[in-house]
Scaffold this motif. Structure first.
Motif, PDB file in Angstrom:
ATOM      1  N   ALA A 182       0.871  -1.111   0.118  1.00 22.69           N
ATOM      2  CA  ALA A 182       0.004   0.172   0.073  1.00 22.69           C
ATOM      3  C   ALA A 182       0.895   1.236  -0.045  1.00 22.69           C
ATOM      4  CB  ALA A 182      -1.014  -0.132   1.170  1.00 22.69           C
ATOM      5  N   ASN A 183       2.030   1.245   0.887  1.00 27.87           N
ATOM      6  CA  ASN A 183       2.790   2.578   0.803  1.00 27.87           C
ATOM      7  C   ASN A 183       3.599   2.593  -0.815  1.00 27.87           C
ATOM      8  OD1 ASN A 183       2.378   3.134   3.628  1.00 27.87           O
ATOM      9  ND2 ASN A 183       3.829   1.842   4.214  1.00 27.87           N
ATOM     10  N   ARG A 184       3.933   1.503  -1.366  1.00 30.29           N
ATOM     11  CA  ARG A 184       4.617   1.647  -2.463  1.00 30.29           C
ATOM     12  C   ARG A 184       3.567   2.229  -3.537  1.00 30.29           C
ATOM     13  NH1 ARG A 184       6.519  -3.504  -3.944  1.00 30.29           N
ATOM     14  NH2 ARG A 184       6.170  -4.235  -2.062  1.00 30.29           N
ATOM     15  N   GLN A 185       2.327   1.628  -3.362  1.00 29.26           N
ATOM     16  CA  GLN A 185       1.219   1.932  -4.460  1.00 29.26           C
ATOM     17  C   GLN A 185       0.969   3.580  -4.277  1.00 29.26           C
ATOM     18  OE1 GLN A 185       0.676   0.160  -6.976  1.00 29.26           O
ATOM     19  NE2 GLN A 185      -0.883   1.260  -7.857  1.00 29.26           N
ATOM     20  N   LEU A 186       0.746   3.959  -2.956  1.00 33.42           N
ATOM     21  CA  LEU A 186       0.462   5.526  -2.470  1.00 33.42           C
ATOM     22  C   LEU A 186       1.374   6.348  -3.267  1.00 33.42           C
ATOM     23  CD1 LEU A 186      -0.788   5.046   0.970  1.00 33.42           C
ATOM     24  CD2 LEU A 186      -2.223   5.906  -0.967  1.00 33.42           C
ATOM     25  N   ASP A 187       2.714   5.889  -2.941  1.00 35.59           N
ATOM     26  CA  ASP A 187       3.759   6.696  -3.736  1.00 35.59           C
ATOM     27  C   ASP A 187       3.642   6.707  -5.057  1.00 35.59           C
ATOM     28  OD1 ASP A 187       4.952   7.443  -1.104  1.00 35.59           O
ATOM     29  OD2 ASP A 187       6.374   5.638  -1.469  1.00 35.59           O
ATOM     30  N   LEU A 188       3.375   5.726  -5.742  1.00 31.96           N
ATOM     31  CA  LEU A 188       3.195   5.580  -7.208  1.00 31.96           C
ATOM     32  C   LEU A 188       1.977   6.652  -7.615  1.00 31.96           C
ATOM     33  CD1 LEU A 188       3.970   4.632 -10.102  1.00 31.96           C
ATOM     34  CD2 LEU A 188       2.495   2.543  -9.506  1.00 31.96           C
ATOM     35  N   LEU A 189       0.894   6.373  -6.850  1.00 34.15           N
ATOM     36  CA  LEU A 189      -0.268   7.076  -7.229  1.00 34.15           C
ATOM     37  C   LEU A 189      -0.179   8.539  -7.153  1.00 34.15           C
ATOM     38  CD1 LEU A 189      -3.189   4.825  -5.937  1.00 34.15           C
ATOM     39  CD2 LEU A 189      -2.624   5.183  -8.194  1.00 34.15           C
ATOM     40  N   ALA A 190       0.453   9.086  -6.087  1.00 41.50           N
ATOM     41  CA  ALA A 190       0.741  10.461  -5.966  1.00 41.50           C
ATOM     42  C   ALA A 190       1.810  10.935  -6.942  1.00 41.50           C
ATOM     43  CB  ALA A 190       1.622  10.618  -4.645  1.00 41.50           C
ATOM     44  N   SER A 191       2.900  10.227  -7.543  1.00 40.16           N
ATOM     45  CA  SER A 191       3.706  10.556  -8.532  1.00 40.16           C
ATOM     46  C   SER A 191       2.688  10.629  -9.894  1.00 40.16           C
ATOM     47  CB  SER A 191       4.659   9.586  -8.849  1.00 40.16           C
ATOM     48  OG  SER A 191       5.396   9.925  -9.929  1.00 40.16           O
ATOM     49  N   GLN A 192       2.019   9.768 -10.220  1.00 39.86           N
ATOM     50  CA  GLN A 192       1.208   9.899 -11.441  1.00 39.86           C
ATOM     51  C   GLN A 192       0.025  10.900 -11.310  1.00 39.86           C
ATOM     52  OE1 GLN A 192      -0.934   5.781 -10.944  1.00 39.86           O
ATOM     53  NE2 GLN A 192       0.743   4.930 -12.221  1.00 39.86           N
ATOM     54  N   ARG A 193      -0.261  11.477 -10.096  1.00 43.45           N
ATOM     55  CA  ARG A 193      -1.097  12.606  -9.770  1.00 43.45           C
ATOM     56  C   ARG A 193      -0.196  13.748 -10.194  1.00 43.45           C
ATOM     57  NH1 ARG A 193      -4.395  13.283  -4.447  1.00 43.45           N
ATOM     58  NH2 ARG A 193      -2.324  13.123  -3.584  1.00 43.45           N
ATOM     59  N   ALA A 194       0.712  13.821  -9.883  1.00 43.26           N
ATOM     60  CA  ALA A 194       1.589  15.022 -10.182  1.00 43.26           C
ATOM     61  C   ALA A 194       1.711  15.239 -11.537  1.00 43.26           C
ATOM     62  CB  ALA A 194       2.788  14.894  -9.210  1.00 43.26           C
ATOM     63  N   ASP A 195       1.795  13.900 -12.261  1.00 40.93           N
ATOM     64  CA  ASP A 195       2.222  13.880 -13.705  1.00 40.93           C
ATOM     65  C   ASP A 195       1.154  14.497 -14.351  1.00 40.93           C
ATOM     66  OD1 ASP A 195       4.797  13.071 -13.358  1.00 40.93           O
ATOM     67  OD2 ASP A 195       4.383  10.884 -13.708  1.00 40.93           O
ATOM     68  N   ILE A 196      -0.232  14.139 -14.093  1.00 43.09           N
ATOM     69  CA  ILE A 196      -1.507  14.390 -14.477  1.00 43.09           C
ATOM     70  C   ILE A 196      -1.729  16.046 -14.244  1.00 43.09           C
ATOM     71  CG2 ILE A 196      -4.038  14.362 -14.398  1.00 43.09           C
ATOM     72  CD1 ILE A 196      -3.514  11.183 -13.876  1.00 43.09           C
ATOM     73  N   ASP A 197      -1.213  16.411 -13.173  1.00 40.52           N
ATOM     74  CA  ASP A 197      -1.742  17.740 -12.539  1.00 40.52           C
ATOM     75  C   ASP A 197      -0.663  18.599 -13.628  1.00 40.52           C
ATOM     76  OD1 ASP A 197      -3.494  17.295 -10.902  1.00 40.52           O
ATOM     77  OD2 ASP A 197      -1.918  17.391  -9.066  1.00 40.52           O
ATOM     78  N   ASN A 198       0.612  18.404 -13.801  1.00 40.82           N
ATOM     79  CA  ASN A 198       1.437  18.972 -14.644  1.00 40.82           C
ATOM     80  C   ASN A 198       0.940  19.170 -16.141  1.00 40.82           C
ATOM     81  OD1 ASN A 198       3.343  19.861 -12.734  1.00 40.82           O
ATOM     82  ND2 ASN A 198       4.520  18.099 -12.753  1.00 40.82           N
ATOM     83  N   ALA A 199       0.568  18.057 -16.796  1.00 43.48           N
ATOM     84  CA  ALA A 199       0.066  17.695 -17.979  1.00 43.48           C
ATOM     85  C   ALA A 199      -1.268  18.763 -18.256  1.00 43.48           C
ATOM     86  CB  ALA A 199      -0.295  16.450 -18.306  1.00 43.48           C
TER      87      ALA A 199
END
Length: 115
Positions: A79-96
């Motif tokens: 769960a911790n690793r997936q939360l980090d991955l999802l947060a990174s993906q959200r940051a990428d989407i926000d930047n896009a």
């Protein structure tokens, strides 16, 4: 099971094939007990969180081999690793989104100047 979880029979057969579910069989009929219902809930929740079927299968297997405590410990790590991955993906989407809006606004300004 199909109606309860809004999945196709093909999905259930595939989950059985990859050993996520193990329904009781009587001829061609399959019977899903409380264990399979609970596992299906975990499978669908895991998919919603972005885990692969193989990750889910391995996690469910831990319970069968080592019990609750080990499964919970592994779950927290996953769960911790997936939360980090999802947060990174959200940051990428926000930047896009930010970049796309800026480009749209620049293009709209060019159009206004053409009038």
């Amino acid at each position: 099971m199909c109606a309860r979880f809004d999945v196709t029979p093909r999905t259930l057969r595939y989950y059985e094939y990859i050993e996520l579910l193990q329904p009781r069989k009587d001829g061609r009929s399959r019977f899903y007990g409380p264990r399979e219902v609970a596992r299906m809930k975990l499978i669908l929740r895991g998919r919603r969180f972005g885990f692969s079927l193989e990750e889910i299968r391995q996690w469910l297997e831990i319970y069968d081999q080592k019990g609750d405590r080990e499964q919970y410990e592994v779950w927290i790590d996953k769960a911790n690793r997936q939360l980090d991955l999802l947060a990174s993906q959200r940051a990428d989407i926000d930047n896009a989104i930010k970049d796309l809006r800026a480009l749209r606004d620049e293009t709209a300004e060019i159009l206004r100047k053409m009038d």
